[in-house]
Design a protein around this motif. Structure first.
Motif, mmCIF file in Angstrom:
data_model
loop_
_atom_site.group_PDB
_atom_site.id
_atom_site.type_symbol
_atom_site.label_atom_id
_atom_site.label_comp_id
_atom_site.label_asym_id
_atom_site.label_seq_id
_atom_site.Cartn_x
_atom_site.Cartn_y
_atom_site.Cartn_z
ATOM 1 N N ARG A 1 4.836 11.770 6.162
ATOM 2 C CA ARG A 1 5.760 12.072 5.067
ATOM 3 C C ARG A 1 5.362 13.388 4.388
ATOM 4 N NH1 ARG A 1 6.013 7.646 0.436
ATOM 5 N NH2 ARG A 1 3.900 8.420 0.128
ATOM 6 N N LYS B 1 7.904 0.723 0.866
ATOM 7 C CA LYS B 1 8.580 0.119 -0.298
ATOM 8 C C LYS B 1 9.895 0.841 -0.619
ATOM 9 C CE LYS B 1 4.912 0.913 -2.902
ATOM 10 N NZ LYS B 1 4.002 1.473 -1.879
ATOM 11 N N ARG C 1 1.553 7.071 7.921
ATOM 12 C CA ARG C 1 2.933 7.275 7.451
ATOM 13 C C ARG C 1 2.977 8.291 6.306
ATOM 14 N NH1 ARG C 1 5.339 1.150 7.106
ATOM 15 N NH2 ARG C 1 5.338 0.684 9.348
ATOM 16 N N GLY D 1 0.810 -1.217 0.000
ATOM 17 C CA GLY D 1 0.000 0.000 0.000
ATOM 18 C C GLY D 1 0.843 1.267 0.000
ATOM 19 N N ARG E 1 5.827 -3.130 11.211
ATOM 20 C CA ARG E 1 6.829 -3.028 12.289
ATOM 21 C C ARG E 1 7.883 -1.965 11.960
ATOM 22 N NH1 ARG E 1 8.936 -8.762 11.795
ATOM 23 N NH2 ARG E 1 8.579 -8.167 9.636
ATOM 24 N N SER E 2 8.910 -1.893 12.807
ATOM 25 C CA SER E 2 9.934 -0.861 12.587
ATOM 26 C C SER E 2 10.741 -1.159 11.319
ATOM 27 C CB SER E 2 10.890 -0.820 13.785
ATOM 28 O OG SER E 2 11.712 -1.975 13.764
HETATM 29 P P1 ADP Z 1 6.238 3.757 0.043
HETATM 30 O O1 ADP Z 1 7.386 3.852 -0.915
HETATM 31 O O2 ADP Z 1 5.732 2.359 0.205
HETATM 32 O O3 ADP Z 1 5.122 4.695 -0.266
HETATM 33 P P2 ADP Z 1 8.068 4.969 1.961
HETATM 34 O O4 ADP Z 1 9.241 4.067 2.027
HETATM 35 O O5 ADP Z 1 8.214 6.231 1.216
HETATM 36 O O6 ADP Z 1 6.762 4.170 1.486
HETATM 37 O O7 ADP Z 1 7.649 5.274 3.461
HETATM 38 C C1 ADP Z 1 6.553 6.140 3.750
HETATM 39 C C2 ADP Z 1 6.880 6.970 4.984
HETATM 40 O O8 ADP Z 1 6.915 6.122 6.128
HETATM 41 C C3 ADP Z 1 8.245 7.648 4.923
HETATM 42 O O9 ADP Z 1 8.152 8.895 5.574
HETATM 43 C C4 ADP Z 1 9.150 6.691 5.681
HETATM 44 O O10 ADP Z 1 10.220 7.366 6.313
HETATM 45 C C5 ADP Z 1 8.215 6.102 6.717
HETATM 46 N N1 ADP Z 1 8.485 4.671 6.995
HETATM 47 C C6 ADP Z 1 8.893 3.736 6.137
HETATM 48 N N2 ADP Z 1 8.990 2.534 6.739
HETATM 49 C C7 ADP Z 1 8.599 2.725 8.020
HETATM 50 C C8 ADP Z 1 8.475 1.857 9.160
HETATM 51 N N3 ADP Z 1 8.752 0.543 9.079
HETATM 52 N N4 ADP Z 1 8.049 2.388 10.320
HETATM 53 C C9 ADP Z 1 7.738 3.713 10.407
HETATM 54 N N5 ADP Z 1 7.840 4.596 9.382
HETATM 55 C C10 ADP Z 1 8.272 4.104 8.190
#
Ligand code: ADP
Ligand code: C5P
Ligand code: MG
Length: 217
Positions: A155, A37, A151, A32, A200-201
């Protein structure tokens, strides 16, 4: 023989030629919006010999490219959380893959992040890339909707992204559930999905990712 190989359309002939030598190896990375990712792909490239290509990043770059014919279309689709027609996305992905391999012929392993996101994406890939690249597996970052939204909102405080807001996120989550999940299910039926609990983290998630990649190569 050589003449024939080199005289066809440059893009077509290049991947064709390369795939005859070493077929590009692809891992599709799905999950999602906000599942992590991009974060995990960045970690992967630090430890493994992969090139990270984010479909969303490529589309945003094309949107901002001066003279782009589809910038406006991409802009609208992104704000609406809709999936851009595959002809656009696949041409960007192919170009990025080709440029990577052209620079270094050993760089044939790709993490393709955020693709295929719907049936149109999948059909476009099969049409264009079938036989030219091997899809090894799908790395699926499984994360509940609420965590994904939180998240992305977090962001959005600094990303400057036009779609990290509540209105777009509602649409993005809907697109994910209606269009992307069925693609993941399809690959699941083929035994090709490696699922990681992404709620998770970052460290905990990466530990699982690492063990999957250690096993799968
Ligand atoms: P995607 O590419 O799937 O949209 P991102 O890697 O850009 O996701 O992550 C979305 C936001 O959540 C970013 O601000 C990132 O720093 C934060 N984030 C990513 N992984 C985690 C995690 N495991 N726990 C908490 N925050 C996270
Ligand atoms: O993966 P990312 O969150 O960067 O994608 C942002 C947006 O880019 C998506 O919501 C969608 O509008 C567009 N996109 C697309 N097709 C893809 C990947 C992303 O249209 N395969
Ligand atoms: Mg991303």
């Amino acid at each position: 023989m050589l003449g024939r190989l080199f005289s066809t359309a440059p893009i077509q002939s290049f991947l064709h030629r390369v795939s005859r030598m070493m077929k590009p190896q692809v891992v599709f990375v799905l999950g999602g919006p906000g599942a992590g990712k991009g974060t995990q792909c960045s970690r992967i490239v630090e430890c493994f010999n992969y090139t990270h290509l984010s479909a969303g990043d490529l589309l945003r770059a094309e949107r901002g490219r001066e003279g782009s014919e589809c910038g406006q279309l991409i802009d609208t689709f992104i704000k609406d959380g809709k999936i851009v027609p595959v002809e656009i996305t696949i041409s960007l992905l192919r170009k990025a893959m080709e440029e990577t391999i052209q620079k270094d012929q050993e760089k044939i392993r790709f993490l393709i992040d955020g693709f295929p996101r719907n049936e149109d994406n999948l059909q476009g890939w099969n049409r264009d890339m079938d036989g030219k690249a091997d899809v090894k597996f799908v790395l699926f970052f499984d994360c509940n909707n609420q965590t994904c939204v939180n998240r992305c909102l977090e962001r959005g405080r600094s990303s400057g992204r036009s779609d990290d807001n509540r209105e777009s996120l509602e649409k993005r989550i809907q697109t994910y559930q209606q269009s992307t999940r069925p693609i993941i299910d399809l690959y699941e039926k083929q035994g090709k999905v490696r699922t990681v609990d992404a709620s998770r983290s970052v460290e905990e998630v990466f530990a699982d990712v690492k063990s999957i990649l250690d096993k799968e190569g």
